[in-house]
Scaffold this motif. Structure first.
Motif, PDB file in Angstrom:
ATOM      1  N   THR A  12       0.859  -1.176   0.000  1.00  8.72           N
ATOM      2  CA  THR A  12       0.000   0.000   0.000  1.00  8.72           C
ATOM      3  C   THR A  12       0.898   1.229   0.000  1.00  8.72           C
ATOM      4  N   SER A  13       0.335   2.377  -0.193  1.00  8.43           N
ATOM      5  CA  SER A  13       1.112   3.610  -0.287  1.00  8.43           C
ATOM      6  C   SER A  13       1.540   4.082   1.098  1.00  8.43           C
ATOM      7  N   THR A  53       0.494  -4.262   3.778  1.00  6.71           N
ATOM      8  CA  THR A  53      -0.706  -4.592   4.542  1.00  6.71           C
ATOM      9  C   THR A  53      -0.500  -5.946   5.218  1.00  6.71           C
ATOM     10  N   ASP A 127      -7.162  -2.820   9.602  1.00  7.30           N
ATOM     11  CA  ASP A 127      -6.245  -2.034   8.769  1.00  7.30           C
ATOM     12  C   ASP A 127      -4.813  -1.960   9.292  1.00  7.30           C
ATOM     13  N   THR A 129      -0.918  -2.095   9.050  1.00  5.84           N
ATOM     14  CA  THR A 129       0.165  -1.953   8.079  1.00  5.84           C
ATOM     15  C   THR A 129       1.493  -1.978   8.831  1.00  5.84           C
TER      16      THR A 129
END
Length: 174
Positions: A12-13, A53, A127, A129
């Motif tokens: 992911t960014s 992630t 969520d 990360t």
């Protein structure tokens, strides 16, 4: 207390590191620890970040008490290179829980390091990360990145079902 080890499952960014060897960035940092067979490279630009992630095997109601980020890295050039690791997730009920290591040093050989964020008491939400960031204009190579999460299981599963059944039986007797 219980523990679960969670490997990355996507990117992911921000995701500015490059795949140097291997099938994908995700495969490069997951098991096995294969060192130069598969790894990612930060490049020589200071502050580059690679974010992944993670979907840990946790349930709503589980309380996270410690997070360990395990990493295996080495320098990509002739000079040692510093880097940090961190994590972020949304606790149950909202907000953000984050943690970041102090600087690790990537040297000549592959070396395993662990950042530990202890004494937490945060209900698992969603969520998760994990990221790695080089802190100098020097290359860092990473071949392993995963998390070990220590938690107290919440009121779910067989024990919770038994408790609920006993509670219903007590209510029906009254």
């Amino acid at each position: 207390m219980a523990t679960t080890t969670a490997e990355v499952n996507g990117t992911t960014s921000p995701h500015s590191w490059i795949l140097a060897a291997g099938a994908s960035k995700v495969a490069a940092v997951n098991s096995p620890d294969d060192d130069a067979t598969s790894y990612i490279d930060s490049s020589n630009t200071s502050g580059t970040i690679q974010t992944f992630t993670v979907t840990p095997g946790l349930n709503q109601g589980d309380t996270i008490t410690q997070i360990d980020i395990n990493i295996r890295a080495k320098r990509g050039g002739t000079l040692d290179a510093n880097y940090v690791v961190g994590y972020s997730f949304t606790p149950q009920g909202g907000g953000t829980q984050t943690g970041q290591s102090t600087a690790f040093t990537a040297g000549t050989n592959w070396n395993s390091s662990t950042f530990t964020d202890p004494a937490l008491s945060v209900p698992w939400g969603s969520d998760l990360t994990v990221n790695v960031r080089n802190t100098q204009g020097r290359r860092v190579l990473v071949t392993t990145l995963n998390l070990t999460i220590t938690y107290t299981p919440g009121p779910t599963g067989p024990a919770a079902a038994v408790f609920a059944h006993i509670h219903r039986m007590q209510l029906s007797v009254c």
